[in-house]
Design a protein around this motif. Structure first.
Motif, mmCIF file in Angstrom:
data_model
loop_
_atom_site.group_PDB
_atom_site.id
_atom_site.type_symbol
_atom_site.label_atom_id
_atom_site.label_comp_id
_atom_site.label_asym_id
_atom_site.label_seq_id
_atom_site.Cartn_x
_atom_site.Cartn_y
_atom_site.Cartn_z
ATOM 1 N N SER A 38 38.424 103.378 54.583
ATOM 2 C CA SER A 38 37.549 104.251 53.794
ATOM 3 C C SER A 38 37.048 105.376 54.692
ATOM 4 O O SER A 38 37.075 105.256 55.920
ATOM 5 N N ALA A 39 36.623 106.446 54.079
ATOM 6 C CA ALA A 39 36.145 107.605 54.842
ATOM 7 C C ALA A 39 35.015 107.162 55.773
ATOM 8 O O ALA A 39 34.053 106.520 55.345
ATOM 9 N N MET A 40 35.147 107.484 57.054
ATOM 10 C CA MET A 40 34.167 107.125 58.077
ATOM 11 C C MET A 40 33.872 105.619 58.110
ATOM 12 O O MET A 40 32.817 105.202 58.574
ATOM 13 N N ASN A 41 34.826 104.851 57.597
ATOM 14 C CA ASN A 41 34.691 103.387 57.530
ATOM 15 C C ASN A 41 33.385 102.955 56.854
ATOM 16 O O ASN A 41 32.785 101.942 57.199
ATOM 17 N N LEU A 42 32.938 103.721 55.861
ATOM 18 C CA LEU A 42 31.647 103.417 55.226
ATOM 19 C C LEU A 42 31.728 102.227 54.273
ATOM 20 O O LEU A 42 30.710 101.643 53.931
ATOM 21 N N GLN A 43 32.934 101.886 53.814
ATOM 22 C CA GLN A 43 33.112 100.730 52.926
ATOM 23 C C GLN A 43 32.067 100.759 51.797
ATOM 24 O O GLN A 43 31.275 99.837 51.652
ATOM 25 N N PRO A 44 32.095 101.828 50.999
ATOM 26 C CA PRO A 44 31.002 102.051 50.042
ATOM 27 C C PRO A 44 31.091 101.192 48.789
ATOM 28 O O PRO A 44 30.511 101.540 47.764
ATOM 29 N N TRP A 45 31.810 100.073 48.857
ATOM 30 C CA TRP A 45 32.139 99.321 47.656
ATOM 31 C C TRP A 45 31.436 97.970 47.556
ATOM 32 O O TRP A 45 31.038 97.356 48.534
ATOM 33 N N TRP A 86 32.946 110.193 48.860
ATOM 34 C CA TRP A 86 34.385 110.028 48.691
ATOM 35 C C TRP A 86 34.705 108.718 47.975
ATOM 36 O O TRP A 86 35.770 108.146 48.148
ATOM 37 N N TYR A 87 33.759 108.258 47.185
ATOM 38 C CA TYR A 87 33.912 106.904 46.645
ATOM 39 C C TYR A 87 35.105 106.758 45.717
ATOM 40 O O TYR A 87 35.718 105.692 45.656
ATOM 41 N N GLN A 88 35.470 107.809 45.010
ATOM 42 C CA GLN A 88 36.608 107.667 44.090
ATOM 43 C C GLN A 88 37.896 107.402 44.855
ATOM 44 O O GLN A 88 38.682 106.523 44.503
ATOM 45 N N ILE A 89 38.099 108.174 45.926
ATOM 46 C CA ILE A 89 39.303 107.993 46.741
ATOM 47 C C ILE A 89 39.255 106.644 47.448
ATOM 48 O O ILE A 89 40.225 105.876 47.427
ATOM 49 N N ARG B 110 47.446 108.508 58.161
ATOM 50 C CA ARG B 110 45.991 108.486 58.061
ATOM 51 C C ARG B 110 45.561 109.481 56.989
ATOM 52 O O ARG B 110 46.122 110.567 56.876
ATOM 53 N N TRP B 111 44.537 109.111 56.253
ATOM 54 C CA TRP B 111 43.973 110.030 55.255
ATOM 55 C C TRP B 111 43.144 111.084 55.969
ATOM 56 O O TRP B 111 42.275 110.734 56.766
ATOM 57 N N VAL B 112 43.411 112.336 55.675
ATOM 58 C CA VAL B 112 42.612 113.428 56.254
ATOM 59 C C VAL B 112 41.782 114.043 55.133
ATOM 60 O O VAL B 112 42.314 114.478 54.111
ATOM 61 N N GLY B 113 40.469 114.039 55.350
ATOM 62 C CA GLY B 113 39.581 114.502 54.290
ATOM 63 C C GLY B 113 39.145 115.950 54.452
ATOM 64 O O GLY B 113 39.082 116.710 53.482
#
Lengths: 170, 170
Positions: A38-45, A86-89, B110-113
């Motif tokens: 996940s973006a920045m490894n935030l694991q927003p789920w 970036w939660y949708q992605i 890798r995903w690039v945002g």
């Protein structure tokens, strides 16, 4: 099952056998989501596993494009933190991982887009500020299909080389 | 490689060997995207394969979170049709399929945002009205990592049972 084979053959499945999915498989599916990037490894789920038949029926009735959730062996509601940009992605990638891992064990699933989200959030006690991204129904397919026949555009229509509009020769 | 193993072990990779990826593998990756599911099967995507080193360098320089695109063996720019309502979810699922299939052949990605999208769109001749979702760099990893150690929240923090807030016992 090999990854390429699984990606090529996996179908979205919306009719399920009345047969429970063992908890070790449910757990494997959750692990697939948990270990996703996940973006920045935030694991927003957050993943809410719904097994209760009455609740599944209620969610099905609240899902214009997913009434078949009512017949699922279980469902996973995917919820995202409100501050995530970036939660949708992120959640779509996690969902795809979960759905492929399920398929690997013979378990079908389907993305449901049209859901009365406010009502399902109340039903599942999801805090108002959280995003309910989707509810994914899972179950053993009623009609197992084989083969790789899929109704898709050919590569010549969707793949380009170096610049937009230049056909990808393969 | 087994699907679960691949999902569990796959890492986002940002340093690549200076070694080309055979075209049959590039094609397999494109097939994984092409055969992905999408809302109403609209397939709202275009995939631009970029192999030219100069173009990769330019995209890297235009990507604050992805300068390493410059070192990729190739990249795939994912573009979505402007009228698609669900393009982020559809393309993220297709991207995840592509990245897993690449991993299955030993190819990292890798995903690039963060990308200067308007400038990259000009560089790749992408029509102004199309969405440039991401540019995915691909290449053989410079430092192959093994094992499943990932920095992730435990299931007890992110998985719930029946209702939000009820811990999923496993």
């Amino acid at each position: 099952m090999d990854v390429f084979e699984s990606v090529v053959k996996r179908l979205e499945v919306k009719s399920y056998l009345d047969k429970p999915v063992p908890m070790n498989i449910v757990r494997e599916i959750l692990e697939a989501g948990r270990l996703s990037p996940s973006a920045m490894n935030l694991q927003p789920w957050r993943f809410i596993v719904v097994k209760d038949k009455e609740t599944l029926k209620k969610i099905g009735a609240l899902s214009p494009s997913g009434p078949y959730i009512a017949d699922a062996a279980f469902a996973i509601a995917i919820v995202a933190e409100p501050e995530s940009r970036w939660y949708q992605i992120d959640t779509a990638r996690a969902a795809q991982n979960m759905m492929l891992v399920a398929w690997n064990r013979g378990v079908g699933s389907r993305w449901v887009g049209s859901i009365k989200r406010d009502e399902v959030k109340k039903l599942l006690a999801i805090p108002a500020e959280m995003h309910l991204v989707t509810v994914l129904p899972f179950g053993y397919p009623k009609k197992p299909r084989r083969g790789t026949k899929k109704n898709r555009k050919p590569l010549s229509e969707i793949a380009h080389l170096e610049r937009y509009g230049q056909i990808f020769f393969h």
